[in-house]
Design a protein around this motif. Structure first.
Motif, PDB file in Angstrom:
ATOM      1  N   LEU A   1       0.818  -1.208   0.000  1.00 54.90           N
ATOM      2  CA  LEU A   1       0.000   0.000   0.000  1.00 54.90           C
ATOM      3  C   LEU A   1       0.852   1.258   0.000  1.00 54.90           C
ATOM      4  O   LEU A   1       1.801   1.381   0.780  1.00 54.90           O
TER       5      LEU A   1
ATOM      6  N   THR B   1      -0.142   5.087   0.622  1.00 54.43           N
ATOM      7  CA  THR B   1      -1.307   5.824   1.090  1.00 54.43           C
ATOM      8  C   THR B   1      -1.008   7.315   1.210  1.00 54.43           C
ATOM      9  O   THR B   1       0.147   7.727   1.338  1.00 54.43           O
TER      10      THR B   1
ATOM     11  N   LYS C   1      -4.872   3.850   9.822  1.00 52.35           N
ATOM     12  CA  LYS C   1      -4.723   2.396   9.924  1.00 52.35           C
ATOM     13  C   LYS C   1      -6.080   1.723  10.131  1.00 52.35           C
ATOM     14  O   LYS C   1      -6.313   0.614   9.629  1.00 52.35           O
TER      15      LYS C   1
ATOM     16  N   ILE D   1      -7.721   1.410   6.769  1.00 54.17           N
ATOM     17  CA  ILE D   1      -7.091   0.324   6.015  1.00 54.17           C
ATOM     18  C   ILE D   1      -7.606  -1.025   6.502  1.00 54.17           C
ATOM     19  O   ILE D   1      -7.953  -1.902   5.704  1.00 54.17           O
TER      20      ILE D   1
ATOM     21  N   GLU E   1       1.982  -2.123   4.454  1.00 55.63           N
ATOM     22  CA  GLU E   1       2.094  -0.664   4.342  1.00 55.63           C
ATOM     23  C   GLU E   1       3.499  -0.297   3.874  1.00 55.63           C
ATOM     24  O   GLU E   1       4.476  -0.479   4.593  1.00 55.63           O
TER      25      GLU E   1
END
Length: 233
Positions: free
Chosen positions: A44, A46, A52, A55, A77
């Motif tokens: 990811l 972002t 979080k 997500i 992440e």
């Protein structure tokens, strides 16, 4: 009223196509064998306003859908950054230049919500109300390899919430990341996912890469072949 029906039917179909991959066929799906549960890693990138918790909620919804196929997406992440450009094409262009690492089977960019987005939402809402044309795009997956995509992960405008949500957008684009295209009914997509899982036993597959059969039918079994494929395109 009868003369207006084709236009409204087309409009509803267009909206449907933007929010789902096709109609589920439960009996067809349950008649297929998808094997044991497999996992794939989704790296990811972002924007700073994505939390979080958001997500986690997004992937919980996606994994509920993936459970139909004994699949699970694991979020990794990778980075937090400002948007590389306003348009979705800017994001996809950036992702295509970003090499998949050994920890990534797919690459997903999560868009947040800026003042520019809010202004654009108001503009597109006016166009939709005026002429029935929906211009805003909630997500996309590139068509060369079906391994990179983005979704709009945070929004609250009325027109968006009427027809879709970040969760449904991720589920939609998630099917594209597994190689599925658009169809009215999902039998072809089920077969694509089944065939992708069968590639897990292919002796030529990189054991550290979750394979993909692209929308065009190309098999990608390793990152090396994936990079060659990019250069060819």
């Amino acid at each position: 009223m009868l003369q207006q029906f084709p236009y409204h039917f087309f409009l509803l179909f267009f909206l449907f196509e933007c929010t789902t991959i096709g109609f589920h066929e439960k009996k067809v799906r349950e008649g297929m064998v998808f094997g044991e549960e497999s996992q794939f890693r989704v790296c990811l990138i972002t924007e700073p306003d994505i939390t979080k918790k958001e997500i986690s909620e997004l992937f919980a919804a996606w994994n509920e859908e993936l459970s139909f196929y004994q699949l699970k997406a694991l979020p990794v992440e990778l980075a937090v950054m400002e948007r590389p450009g306003f348009w979705g094409t800017d994001i996809l262009g950036y992702l295509m230049e970003h090499q998949l690492t050994k920890d990534c089977d797919r690459l997903l960019y999560l868009k947040g919500r800026t003042w520019g987005d809010i202004v654009f939402e108001v503009l597109t809402l006016g166009i939709f109300v005026g002429v029935g044309l929906k211009l805003e795009v909630q997500g996309a997956v590139e068509g060369q390899t079906n391994t990179r995509g983005y979704i709009k992960a945070k929004y609250t405008s009325t027109i968006q919430m009427l027809f879709t949500s970040p969760k449904s957008t991720l589920i939609h684009e998630g099917y594209h990341l597994l190689g599925c295209g658009h169809q009215l009914f999902m039998k072809e997509c089920y077969e694509k996912i089944r065939d992708v899982k069968l590639l897990l036993t292919d002796p030529n597959r990189d054991p550290n890469f979750f394979p993909v059969i692209t929308t065009r039918g190309k098999k990608i079994l390793s990152r090396d072949k994936f990079l060659i494929r990019l250069r060819e395109d």
